[in-house]
Design an enzyme around this catalytic site. Structure first.
Site, PDB file in Angstrom:
ATOM      1  N   PHE A 118      52.179  19.242   1.155  1.00  0.00           N
ATOM      2  CA  PHE A 118      52.669  20.259   0.225  1.00  0.00           C
ATOM      3  C   PHE A 118      54.185  20.317   0.299  1.00  0.00           C
ATOM      4  O   PHE A 118      54.787  19.983   1.327  1.00  0.00           O
ATOM      5  CB  PHE A 118      52.064  21.630   0.586  1.00  0.00           C
ATOM      6  CG  PHE A 118      51.248  22.222  -0.534  1.00  0.00           C
ATOM      7  CD1 PHE A 118      50.034  21.679  -0.879  1.00  0.00           C
ATOM      8  CD2 PHE A 118      51.693  23.330  -1.246  1.00  0.00           C
ATOM      9  CE1 PHE A 118      49.270  22.211  -1.917  1.00  0.00           C
ATOM     10  CE2 PHE A 118      50.947  23.873  -2.279  1.00  0.00           C
ATOM     11  CZ  PHE A 118      49.725  23.309  -2.612  1.00  0.00           C
ATOM     12  N   GLN A 231      60.451  33.505  -7.591  1.00  0.00           N
ATOM     13  CA  GLN A 231      60.159  32.071  -7.559  1.00  0.00           C
ATOM     14  C   GLN A 231      59.679  31.553  -8.912  1.00  0.00           C
ATOM     15  O   GLN A 231      58.749  32.095  -9.502  1.00  0.00           O
ATOM     16  CB  GLN A 231      59.092  31.764  -6.512  1.00  0.00           C
ATOM     17  CG  GLN A 231      58.775  30.270  -6.451  1.00  0.00           C
ATOM     18  CD  GLN A 231      58.038  29.881  -5.192  1.00  0.00           C
ATOM     19  OE1 GLN A 231      56.825  30.019  -5.114  1.00  0.00           O
ATOM     20  NE2 GLN A 231      58.762  29.427  -4.193  1.00  0.00           N
ATOM     21  N   HIS A 233      57.836  28.450 -10.410  1.00  0.00           N
ATOM     22  CA  HIS A 233      57.045  27.288 -10.001  1.00  0.00           C
ATOM     23  C   HIS A 233      57.449  26.131 -10.909  1.00  0.00           C
ATOM     24  O   HIS A 233      57.555  26.300 -12.119  1.00  0.00           O
ATOM     25  CB  HIS A 233      55.546  27.584 -10.153  1.00  0.00           C
ATOM     26  CG  HIS A 233      54.671  26.593  -9.451  1.00  0.00           C
ATOM     27  ND1 HIS A 233      54.538  25.303  -9.884  1.00  0.00           N
ATOM     28  CD2 HIS A 233      53.893  26.703  -8.342  1.00  0.00           C
ATOM     29  CE1 HIS A 233      53.711  24.650  -9.071  1.00  0.00           C
ATOM     30  NE2 HIS A 233      53.314  25.487  -8.132  1.00  0.00           N
ATOM     31  N   LEU A 243      49.631  27.711 -14.576  1.00  0.00           N
ATOM     32  CA  LEU A 243      50.074  26.892 -13.454  1.00  0.00           C
ATOM     33  C   LEU A 243      49.300  25.585 -13.346  1.00  0.00           C
ATOM     34  O   LEU A 243      48.083  25.559 -13.454  1.00  0.00           O
ATOM     35  CB  LEU A 243      49.853  27.680 -12.163  1.00  0.00           C
ATOM     36  CG  LEU A 243      50.639  27.151 -10.974  1.00  0.00           C
ATOM     37  CD1 LEU A 243      52.115  27.403 -11.183  1.00  0.00           C
ATOM     38  CD2 LEU A 243      50.169  27.830  -9.710  1.00  0.00           C
ATOM     39  N   GLU A 246      50.657  22.823  -7.210  1.00  0.00           N
ATOM     40  CA  GLU A 246      51.446  21.895  -6.397  1.00  0.00           C
ATOM     41  C   GLU A 246      50.540  20.862  -5.722  1.00  0.00           C
ATOM     42  O   GLU A 246      50.980  19.785  -5.344  1.00  0.00           O
ATOM     43  CB  GLU A 246      52.207  22.695  -5.332  1.00  0.00           C
ATOM     44  CG  GLU A 246      53.256  21.908  -4.612  1.00  0.00           C
ATOM     45  CD  GLU A 246      54.294  22.814  -3.978  1.00  0.00           C
ATOM     46  OE1 GLU A 246      54.718  22.504  -2.867  1.00  0.00           O
ATOM     47  OE2 GLU A 246      54.680  23.821  -4.600  1.00  0.00           O
ATOM     48  N   ARG A 277      60.130  24.459  -3.871  1.00  0.00           N
ATOM     49  CA  ARG A 277      59.984  24.818  -5.276  1.00  0.00           C
ATOM     50  C   ARG A 277      61.296  25.183  -5.955  1.00  0.00           C
ATOM     51  O   ARG A 277      61.490  24.889  -7.132  1.00  0.00           O
ATOM     52  CB  ARG A 277      58.993  25.982  -5.404  1.00  0.00           C
ATOM     53  CG  ARG A 277      57.586  25.540  -5.117  1.00  0.00           C
ATOM     54  CD  ARG A 277      56.614  26.689  -5.118  1.00  0.00           C
ATOM     55  NE  ARG A 277      55.260  26.184  -4.907  1.00  0.00           N
ATOM     56  CZ  ARG A 277      54.201  26.955  -4.765  1.00  0.00           C
ATOM     57  NH1 ARG A 277      54.328  28.274  -4.810  1.00  0.00           N
ATOM     58  NH2 ARG A 277      53.008  26.425  -4.576  1.00  0.00           N
ATOM     59  N   HIS A 348      56.501  32.627 -11.058  1.00  0.00           N
ATOM     60  CA  HIS A 348      55.288  32.445 -10.268  1.00  0.00           C
ATOM     61  C   HIS A 348      55.083  33.472  -9.164  1.00  0.00           C
ATOM     62  O   HIS A 348      53.981  33.943  -8.942  1.00  0.00           O
ATOM     63  CB  HIS A 348      55.336  31.048  -9.655  1.00  0.00           C
ATOM     64  CG  HIS A 348      54.136  30.693  -8.831  1.00  0.00           C
ATOM     65  ND1 HIS A 348      52.850  30.739  -9.340  1.00  0.00           N
ATOM     66  CD2 HIS A 348      54.023  30.295  -7.539  1.00  0.00           C
ATOM     67  CE1 HIS A 348      51.996  30.371  -8.390  1.00  0.00           C
ATOM     68  NE2 HIS A 348      52.667  30.123  -7.288  1.00  0.00           N
ATOM     69  N   ARG A 389      59.793  30.771  -1.171  1.00  0.00           N
ATOM     70  CA  ARG A 389      58.521  30.565  -0.469  1.00  0.00           C
ATOM     71  C   ARG A 389      58.079  29.117  -0.564  1.00  0.00           C
ATOM     72  O   ARG A 389      58.158  28.504  -1.619  1.00  0.00           O
ATOM     73  CB  ARG A 389      57.438  31.465  -1.087  1.00  0.00           C
ATOM     74  CG  ARG A 389      56.060  31.194  -0.525  1.00  0.00           C
ATOM     75  CD  ARG A 389      55.044  32.181  -1.039  1.00  0.00           C
ATOM     76  NE  ARG A 389      54.602  31.970  -2.403  1.00  0.00           N
ATOM     77  CZ  ARG A 389      53.760  31.001  -2.799  1.00  0.00           C
ATOM     78  NH1 ARG A 389      53.307  30.115  -1.930  1.00  0.00           N
ATOM     79  NH2 ARG A 389      53.388  30.916  -4.062  1.00  0.00           N
TER      80      ARG A 389
END
Length: 575
Positions: A118, A231, A233, A243, A246, A277, A348, A389
């Site tokens: 990730f 954030q 995304h 979305l 990821e 991100r 996001h 994050r």
């Protein structure tokens, strides 16, 4: 008046995990969860990619300390490191606990829990259930609520936190079904109300993510922390904003521009598509600005770039990321096995929120705590995410800090009496507030003001920001706040009047948006998701600190709080 030992507002992961922990610790306690949707329709079910934990099933070199370092570096050194240590140390234990509750994680061939790569993580440590991880976890937690005898008030909208003399005493809530208003008093109140993506016009968040818990906290005179850090995304499906997890890049998908280049090589060569991100979102925005975006007809100069899965093959796509394929097919008619997906950044996640200490107790100031008030999950800011994050740390935060906060509450309520609350006063005030909304002559529709508000936030406080832009944005928000006072409702009835809830949610969005923009204007640096074109460098000398914003109708006051640095000294952030 309704009475419970503990009232938890929010039926998502953090709220449910706290309720389960309280019931496990002391089954005699009367615990209730209030949710404005049915709990299994909470936005937690939309979390796709997974949950980070140094289980070492795939990478024996991993450790909680490596996870902590990645998290702190990802946060651009604004995360509180004592909170990050708890998050990463507890991670393996909470994953195993969820598995024992019945969560169906994806498996390795030998039966152990699978882990994938990730963004921003140096090891393959993200545990997952295909690309429907939040759904898998929340369903089991809600089942456990029923087993533990937790009372669920579903489809009740909480309108007010009852806070008197520095003590949280309960909440006022409104039943969508028939407009009934109730006061609930409790020895402890917990907010786990999720994020506020609906402050913006394009978001991965559901329609219920309107920041109600944050707005109620601010209206009670308490601060909100680090609200400027929103954030984006990198991969929202264009043009719908839904979305694309990821996990898709974690499994090997490429980001390509109109020239067919994997452009992340120019921005984060060591991590490519798995950069954090904030960096990936900015990179995509820069490519689009430079004219290397793509149009619907495939020509250059358009508003999106491509997420390309074609080289991965049908079998891998359908077994590892079926939901991402389904979404693109359902919404755009795209078969991702043979066609690239159009994506661009979408709002996001909220790194900021209701400030808490590492036990989940809400702060009244940088030094003080509120008696009987707790928060966890995306609504809270214990600051494990700082300015940005990392993917797969949010489900982890909900479960770890849901559990920690639940354990704190279970001890806190022992030997405490129920507080005294003047029920009639709160019911009268709530009725008057709703009656005023219903009877207001007004000249604007809710949707009209909300759309303008969301468009303003998106235009003036987006991926890139500047003082001039944000100042103009604040002026527009003030004008829209005045328009809100002239909103009218068509539905004057009591039964299932969704317009009343929409009007109350719009109030929440207006409060939260102003706090985001004011906090952002005053942070004169670029850090994590807060990227300023007039202050392009991070400034640790002046801004290695948390923003604390206090709301009042007259304006927003700001104070600051130091960052807890216990393990890693701030350094330049490179990938």
């Amino acid at each position: 008046m309704l009475e419970h030992d503990v009232i938890i507002v929010g039926g998502g992961l953090a709220g449910c995990r706290a309720a389960v922990e309280i019931a496990r610790t002391d089954p005699s306690l009367k615990v209730a969860v209030v949710a404005k949707t049915h709990p299994i329709r909470s936005h937690s079910v939309a979390a796709q990619g997974g949950m980070a934990s140094s289980l070492q099933n795939v990478d024996p070199e991993d450790s909680w300390k490596a996870h902590a370092f990645d998290t702190v570096k990802g946060s651009d050194y604004l995360a509180d490191q004592d909170a990050v240590e708890i998050l990463t140390r507890e991670a393996p234990g909470v994953v195993i606990d969820l598995e024992h509750m019945g969560v169906l994680f994806s498996r390795l061939p030998d039966g152990r829990i699978a882990q994938r790569a990730f963004g921003g993580h140096s090891h393959r440590r993200t545990c997952y259930a295909a690309d429907k991880t939040g759904h898998a976890i929340l369903h089991e937690l809600v089942n456990n609520l029923r087993r533990c005898g937790v009372h669920i008030y579903q489809e009740w909208y909480v309108t007010r936190l009852i806070l008197e003399e520095g003590q949280a005493k309960g909440v006022v809530m409104y039943r969508l079904l028939d407009g009934q208003i109730e006061v609930v008093r409790a020895k402890a109140v917990m907010f786990a109300t999720g994020g506020y993506g609906r402050v913006y016009n394009t978001t991965s968040n559901d329609y219920a993510s309107t920041g109600d818990g944050l707005a109620m906290t601010a209206l009670a005179g308490l601060p909100l922390e680090d609200m400027e850090f929103v954030q984006f995304h990198p991969t929202g499906l264009y043009p719908v904003g839904v979305l694309i997890s990821e996990a898709v890049r974690g499994e090997g998908a490429y980001l390509i521009n109109s020239e067919g280049d994997r452009f992340m090589a120019n921005y984060a060569p060591s991590r490519m598509e798995l950069a954090p991100r904030d960096i990936t979102s900015r990179s995509i925005s820069i490519e689009i600005r430079a004219g290397r975006g793509i149009n619907v007809d495939g020509s250059a100069g358009g508003p999106f770039i491509y997420l390309d899965l074609r080289h991965m093959g049908r079998e891998k796509i359908m077994s590892k990321i079926p939901f991402a394929w389904e979404e693109a097919h359902r919404l755009l008619g795209i078969d991702a096995v043979n066609q690239p997906m159009p994506v661009r950044p979408t709002v996001h996640y909220s790194m900021g929120g209701i400030p808490t200490n590492v036990s989940g107790q809400v702060r009244s100031s940088p030094e003080g705590l509120v008696d009987g008030f707790f928060a966890a999950g995306e609504a809270a800011c214990v600051s494990v995410h700082g300015a940005n994050r990392l993917g797969s740390n949010s489900l982890l935060e909900c479960v770890v800090y849901g559990k920690v906060t639940g354990a704190t509450i279970a001890q806190f309520v022992q030997n405490r009496k129920l507080p005294a609350v003047d029920e009639q006063r709160y019911i009268t005030e709530a009725k008057e507030q709703i009656q005023a909304l219903v009877e207001r002559p007004g000249k604007y529709r809710i949707n009209q003001v909300r759309q303008q508000y969301q468009d303003t936030m998106t235009e003036y406080c987006g991926v890139f920001r500047s003082a001039e832009l944000m100042q103009e944005g604040l002026t527009k928000l003030d004008e829209l706040e005045r328009q809100y006072e002239e909103v009218y409702l068509d539905d004057k009835g009591k039964l299932w009047n969704t317009e009343i809830v929409e009007a109350l949610e719009l109030r929440s969005l207006i409060i939260v948006g102003k706090m985001i923009l004011t906090s952002a204007l005053n942070r004169q640096e670029s850090r994590g998701a807060h990227s300023r074109e007039d202050f392009t460098e991070r400034d640790d000398g002046n801004f290695l600190k948390h923003t604390m914003a206090y709301y009042s109708p007259a304006g927003i006051d700001l104070a600051y709080m130091p960052v807890a640095i216990t393990m890693f000294e701030p350094q330049e952030r490179k990938y």
